[in-house]
Design an enzyme around this catalytic site. Structure first.
Site, mmCIF file in Angstrom:
data_model
loop_
_atom_site.group_PDB
_atom_site.id
_atom_site.type_symbol
_atom_site.label_atom_id
_atom_site.label_comp_id
_atom_site.label_asym_id
_atom_site.label_seq_id
_atom_site.Cartn_x
_atom_site.Cartn_y
_atom_site.Cartn_z
ATOM 1 C CG ASN A 56 -6.839 -14.788 -3.158
ATOM 2 O OD1 ASN A 56 -6.685 -14.730 -1.951
ATOM 3 N ND2 ASN A 56 -6.565 -13.774 -3.955
ATOM 4 C CG ASP A 73 -5.246 -12.624 -0.542
ATOM 5 O OD1 ASP A 73 -4.179 -13.263 -0.610
ATOM 6 O OD2 ASP A 73 -5.599 -11.780 -1.389
ATOM 7 C CG HIS A 74 -10.262 -12.821 2.328
ATOM 8 N ND1 HIS A 74 -9.965 -11.572 2.836
ATOM 9 C CD2 HIS A 74 -10.460 -12.655 1.003
ATOM 10 C CE1 HIS A 74 -10.017 -10.682 1.851
ATOM 11 N NE2 HIS A 74 -10.311 -11.311 0.730
ATOM 12 C CG HIS A 117 -3.193 -8.753 -3.266
ATOM 13 N ND1 HIS A 117 -4.314 -8.008 -3.563
ATOM 14 C CD2 HIS A 117 -2.146 -7.911 -3.445
ATOM 15 C CE1 HIS A 117 -3.946 -6.772 -3.893
ATOM 16 N NE2 HIS A 117 -2.640 -6.691 -3.823
ATOM 17 N NE ARG A 129 -4.774 -4.329 -0.243
ATOM 18 C CZ ARG A 129 -5.649 -3.985 -1.202
ATOM 19 N NH1 ARG A 129 -6.334 -4.911 -1.826
ATOM 20 N NH2 ARG A 129 -5.836 -2.734 -1.510
ATOM 21 N NE ARG A 177 -6.178 -3.986 3.102
ATOM 22 C CZ ARG A 177 -6.951 -3.260 2.295
ATOM 23 N NH1 ARG A 177 -8.066 -3.786 1.809
ATOM 24 N NH2 ARG A 177 -6.626 -2.031 1.981
ATOM 25 C CD GLU A 222 -4.406 -11.664 -6.639
ATOM 26 O OE1 GLU A 222 -5.166 -12.465 -7.174
ATOM 27 O OE2 GLU A 222 -4.753 -10.876 -5.716
ATOM 28 C CB THR A 230 -11.621 -6.143 -2.403
ATOM 29 O OG1 THR A 230 -11.010 -7.161 -3.203
ATOM 30 C CG2 THR A 230 -12.877 -5.660 -3.113
ATOM 31 C CB THR A 231 -8.301 -5.505 -6.460
ATOM 32 O OG1 THR A 231 -7.428 -6.193 -5.560
ATOM 33 C CG2 THR A 231 -7.501 -4.820 -7.537
ATOM 34 C CD GLU A 274 -7.006 -12.911 -12.230
ATOM 35 O OE1 GLU A 274 -5.893 -13.460 -12.142
ATOM 36 O OE2 GLU A 274 -7.797 -12.801 -11.279
ATOM 37 C CG HIS A 287 -12.451 -9.106 -7.691
ATOM 38 N ND1 HIS A 287 -13.539 -8.605 -7.019
ATOM 39 C CD2 HIS A 287 -11.371 -8.713 -6.983
ATOM 40 C CE1 HIS A 287 -13.125 -7.918 -5.973
ATOM 41 N NE2 HIS A 287 -11.816 -7.971 -5.917
ATOM 42 N N GLY A 310 -11.223 -16.500 -4.256
ATOM 43 C CA GLY A 310 -10.788 -16.512 -2.870
ATOM 44 C C GLY A 310 -11.876 -16.286 -1.848
HETATM 45 N N1 PXP Z 1 -7.939 -11.987 -8.934
HETATM 46 C C1 PXP Z 1 -7.344 -10.844 -8.505
HETATM 47 C C2 PXP Z 1 -6.357 -10.184 -9.400
HETATM 48 C C3 PXP Z 1 -7.630 -10.317 -7.238
HETATM 49 O O1 PXP Z 1 -7.037 -9.168 -6.840
HETATM 50 C C4 PXP Z 1 -8.523 -11.014 -6.389
HETATM 51 C C5 PXP Z 1 -8.783 -10.492 -5.012
HETATM 52 O O2 PXP Z 1 -7.596 -10.524 -4.280
HETATM 53 C C6 PXP Z 1 -9.086 -12.199 -6.874
HETATM 54 C C7 PXP Z 1 -8.804 -12.647 -8.152
HETATM 55 C C8 PXP Z 1 -10.014 -13.010 -6.035
HETATM 56 O O3 PXP Z 1 -11.185 -12.307 -5.776
HETATM 57 P P1 PXP Z 1 -12.209 -12.874 -4.713
HETATM 58 O O4 PXP Z 1 -11.506 -12.919 -3.409
HETATM 59 O O5 PXP Z 1 -13.346 -11.913 -4.773
HETATM 60 O O6 PXP Z 1 -12.599 -14.269 -5.182
#
Ligand code: PXP
Length: 254
Positions: A13, A15-16, A49, A51, A55, A76, A106-107, A157, A196, A218
């Site tokens: 992932n 995202d960050h 993801h 959003r 963000r 996502e 976060t989610t 998931e 997650h 991620g």
């Molecule tokens: N799976 C899902 C469905 C998520 O929403 C996220 C966070 O965006 C992750 C996995 C990854 O989580 P993390 O960034 O804590 O590894």
């Protein structure tokens, strides 16, 4: 032991990477470049993801990821009309439906599939009809797992956030909940993913759940990349996942 049990894919992932880019509003660091590096480091898929508040990942990132990366893209998204239109336009390999609250960091928590069947069933069908593999991000609860199978999702998931946050005795309880949930899901014909809050410290036990075939990770990977680089971060995670999977297969790793 079936061959399927050997397989444990890593979805990275990114995202960050976009979170850091957006802190200055420019183009650096580029999440698409990170996705390409992740592929070279051994990732099996890329997860992003989009959003509602944009963000981190932007619409333009999704467009570029769809066009420029060779790995399967797992988008996502919340189950909104806007996201459905975007998914149908870009046709990612997979869509993971997540709950989304504007104020959350976060989610938090899984999707309420059991309580949202009426909305989610046609939503899942619309994605499936376009050839997108649909996954539902849920807590390891029996009612949610059964509801996911009932509305025709191919994948669940399992949310590992509580497992990742809890220490001591409750940690074992959370792990057991994930193990039971994975086993129930598979018995209902669902493919099992998890993610997650996974890190070097907690991934091995999750990788050792035989029904789990994909982990999406991620925040930790990107954070660790600051210290050791993305390639090393991903390779080390891959090694720990193999260690956990080796337990299932009765293989000892060094
Ligand atoms: N799976 C899902 C469905 C998520 O929403 C996220 C966070 O965006 C992750 C996995 C990854 O989580 P993390 O960034 O804590 O590894």
């Amino acid at each position: 032991m079936s061959d399927a049990m050997n397989v444990l894919r890593l979805g990275v992932n990114i995202d960050h990477v976009a979170t850091i880019r957006n802190a200055r509003g420019g183009l650096h660091p580029d999440p698409v470049k990170a996705a390409k590096q992740a592929a070279l480091a051994g990732a099996d898929g890329i997860t992003a993801h989009l959003r509602e508040d944009r963000r981190h990942i932007s619409d333009h990132d999704i467009k570029r990821l769809s066009r420029e990366i060779s790995l399967p893209l797992n988008l996502e998204m919340a189950a909104t009309e806007e996201m459905l239109e975007i998914a149908l336009r870009h046709v990612p390999n997979a869509a993971c439906i997540v709950p989304e609250k504007r104020q959350e960091l976060t989610t938090e928590g899984g999707l309420d599939v059991a309580g949202g069947k009426l909305h989610l069933e046609p939503y899942v069908l619309a994605l499936k009809n376009k050839g997108i593999r649909v996954s539902l991000f849920i807590d390891p609860e029996e009612a949610q797992i059964r509801a996911a199978a009932e509305i025709g999702a191919a994948v669940i998931e399992l949310h590992t956030g509580s497992y990742a946050d809890i220490t001591g005795h409750d940690h074992a309880g959370e792990l057991a909940r994930l193990q039971t949930g994975a086993s129930l899901g598979q018995s209902l014909g669902l493919e099992i993913h998890a993610g997650h809050g996974l890190s070097f410290d907690n991934v091995v036990d999750i990788a050792a759940i035989p029904e789990v075939v994909e982990l999406n990770i991620g925040h930790f990977l990107v954070g660790e990349a600051i210290f050791c680089g993305l390639e090393t971060s991903i390779k080390r995670m891959r090694g720990l996942m193999d260690e956990g999977r080796g337990r299932v297969l009765g293989i000892k790793t060094a």
